[in-house]
Design a protein around this motif. Structure first.
Motif, PDB file in Angstrom:
ATOM      1  N   ILE A   1       6.697   1.599   6.195  1.00 49.92           N
ATOM      2  CA  ILE A   1       7.612   0.494   5.921  1.00 49.92           C
ATOM      3  C   ILE A   1       9.055   0.963   6.070  1.00 49.92           C
ATOM      4  O   ILE A   1       9.367   2.155   5.986  1.00 49.92           O
ATOM      5  CB  ILE A   1       7.392  -0.095   4.509  1.00 49.92           C
TER       6      ILE A   1
ATOM      7  N   ILE B   1       7.208  -4.145   7.051  1.00 48.37           N
ATOM      8  CA  ILE B   1       6.000  -3.389   7.385  1.00 48.37           C
ATOM      9  C   ILE B   1       6.014  -3.126   8.884  1.00 48.37           C
ATOM     10  O   ILE B   1       5.945  -4.063   9.693  1.00 48.37           O
ATOM     11  CB  ILE B   1       4.730  -4.149   6.978  1.00 48.37           C
TER      12      ILE B   1
ATOM     13  N   MET C   1       0.387   2.358   5.237  1.00 49.25           N
ATOM     14  CA  MET C   1       1.428   1.496   5.788  1.00 49.25           C
ATOM     15  C   MET C   1       2.732   2.279   5.931  1.00 49.25           C
ATOM     16  O   MET C   1       3.112   3.027   5.026  1.00 49.25           O
ATOM     17  CB  MET C   1       1.685   0.292   4.885  1.00 49.25           C
TER      18      MET C   1
END
Length: 409
Positions: free
Chosen positions: A392, A361, A390
């Motif tokens: 990633i 992450i 998010m």
């Protein structure tokens, strides 16, 4: 010796001629004195008239000189008055400021240890938890700790390590009643937790929360808790604050503790540390090893106050566990920041968002992430149903996922 009248100081030659005196007629002298006296008297009379009589006449007041003098006299008087009032005002402000300082710094009268115990012992509780044995799932192990009642709603503060992983939580009140409790929320990084009992139960007492920032080294403190076993519930120890800002590491986090020489033993964890005014200024947490005496630690109460809004509500659920990366791992992955996912719960928001184990992450809600604690802080500011974006890293690919937060199941 000869006649002094004829001494010529050894000078030769004829005797000097006598000096001729100037004579003023007597009548002329009297006239001069009279003139001078009359002039002096006239001058004095004129001054008297100018100073005392003339200013009080209407003629003078109406004259240009009179008006000029009166205006400037009033102006001078006003300026003098304003100056005096300004000085008085400054003095009054200084007095008020000093009074405020005294009121702020003046403390309530200190209480004796027995007075603190009499007033606040009823607000301290014993906490008994049952945790399933990891080696034998059919067996339960009992653990004991302490806590203190924060409000009339039945909220109790304690340590996270006292109730963490518990299958059941039982609270024993100061009057001996046993009631079940449930965890509201906890924070591993600060080792703090809030549990709650049924608010329909009458509570024996609640604490008064103080300010740990104002505590001073050498100040008297009192600890109340249940060391070792429930048989010692309500044990009182006292001492002083031995030090402040003692940094102690718990896992990957560091807590700045208060140090005290009041006896802190197993079972005291989560109990209150009172100052001399009966205010809770710390949460008793740890002690040094058994072979070291007189060194105990308490979490400053201001940390709990800062976390209370978050701890007082059911936490949001993401459904994944992450771990910080050390500098060597970051360098090997050729990234400057990020945390690695080590577990994803089935049917969790994280699994639904497509998160997988070993994902890195990089950003969470638009912020670069270097530690898992940063994600926890960001999560605290959201509500159930809100979504977090998010970024990633999965292998060599960069992906964007959207995680919907839910209440903890």
């Amino acid at each position: 010796m000869g006649d002094p009248d004829h001494i010529n100081n050894n000078m030769t030659g004829p005797d000097p001629q006598p000096t001729e005196r100037i004579r003023v007629p007597r009548k002329m002298g009297y006239h001069l004195i009279t003139t001078l006296t009359t002039g002096l008297v006239g001058l004095l009379m004129g001054l008297w008239l100018a100073i005392f009589l003339l200013p009080n006449t209407a003629l003078f007041h109406d004259s240009a000189l009179g008006k000029y003098i009166e205006e400037h006299a009033q102006l001078a008087a006003r300026e003098a008055s304003e100056g005096i009032m300004s000085d008085v005002s400054k003095q009054l402000k200084a007095i008020e400021a000093q009074k405020a300082i005294i009121e702020e710094t003046s403390d309530d009268p200190d209480m004796t240890v027995s007075e603190i115990v009499a007033q606040y012992k009823s607000s301290v509780v014993t906490i008994v938890t049952k945790i399933r044995d990891t080696e034998s799932e059919n067996e339960m192990r009992n653990f004991i700790g302490s806590g203190f009642i924060l409000n009339r709603d039945g909220m109790i503060a304690t340590n996270q390590h006292v109730i963490g992983g518990a299958d059941t939580i039982t609270v024993i009140l100061a009057d001996g009643r046993e009631v079940s409790a449930k965890e509201i929320n906890s924070d591993r990084d600060t080792d703090l937790a809030i549990i709650k009992i049924d608010n329909r139960i009458s509570l024996p007492g609640i604490v008064t929360v103080g300010n740990s920032d104002t505590i001073t080294v050498g100040e008297q403190v009192v600890a109340i808790g249940s060391p070792v076993s429930r048989n010692f519930a309500g044990t009182v120890t006292s001492g002083i604050i031995s030090g402040k800002d003692r940094n102690v590491y718990i896992g990957d986090s560091v807590i700045s503790y208060l140090q005290t020489d009041a006896a802190i033993n197993e079972g005291n964890s989560g109990g209150p540390l009172f100052n001399a005014r009966g205010e809770v200024i710390g949460i008793n947490t740890a002690k040094m090893s058994d072979d070291v005496q007189g060194i105990g630690f308490a979490i400053p109460i201001n940390i709990l106050k800062e976390k209370l809004t978050y701890l007082s509500r059911v936490p949001l659920y993401t459904g994944f566990t992450a771990k910080d990366l050390n500098p060597e791992a970051l360098e090997a992955l050729n990234i400057s920041n990020g945390v690695v996912v080590i577990a994803v719960d089935k049917l969790s928001p994280a699994e639904k968002a497509g998160l997988q184990e070993k994902d890195i992450i990089l950003t969470f809600d638009g912020r670069e992430i270097l530690k898992t604690s940063q994600m926890n802080d960001i999560r605290e500011r959201h509500d159930p149903g809100e979504k977090i974006r998010m970024e990633i890293k999965r292998g060599n690919d960069l992906l964007t996922l959207e995680l919907e937060l839910t209440a903890r199941p």
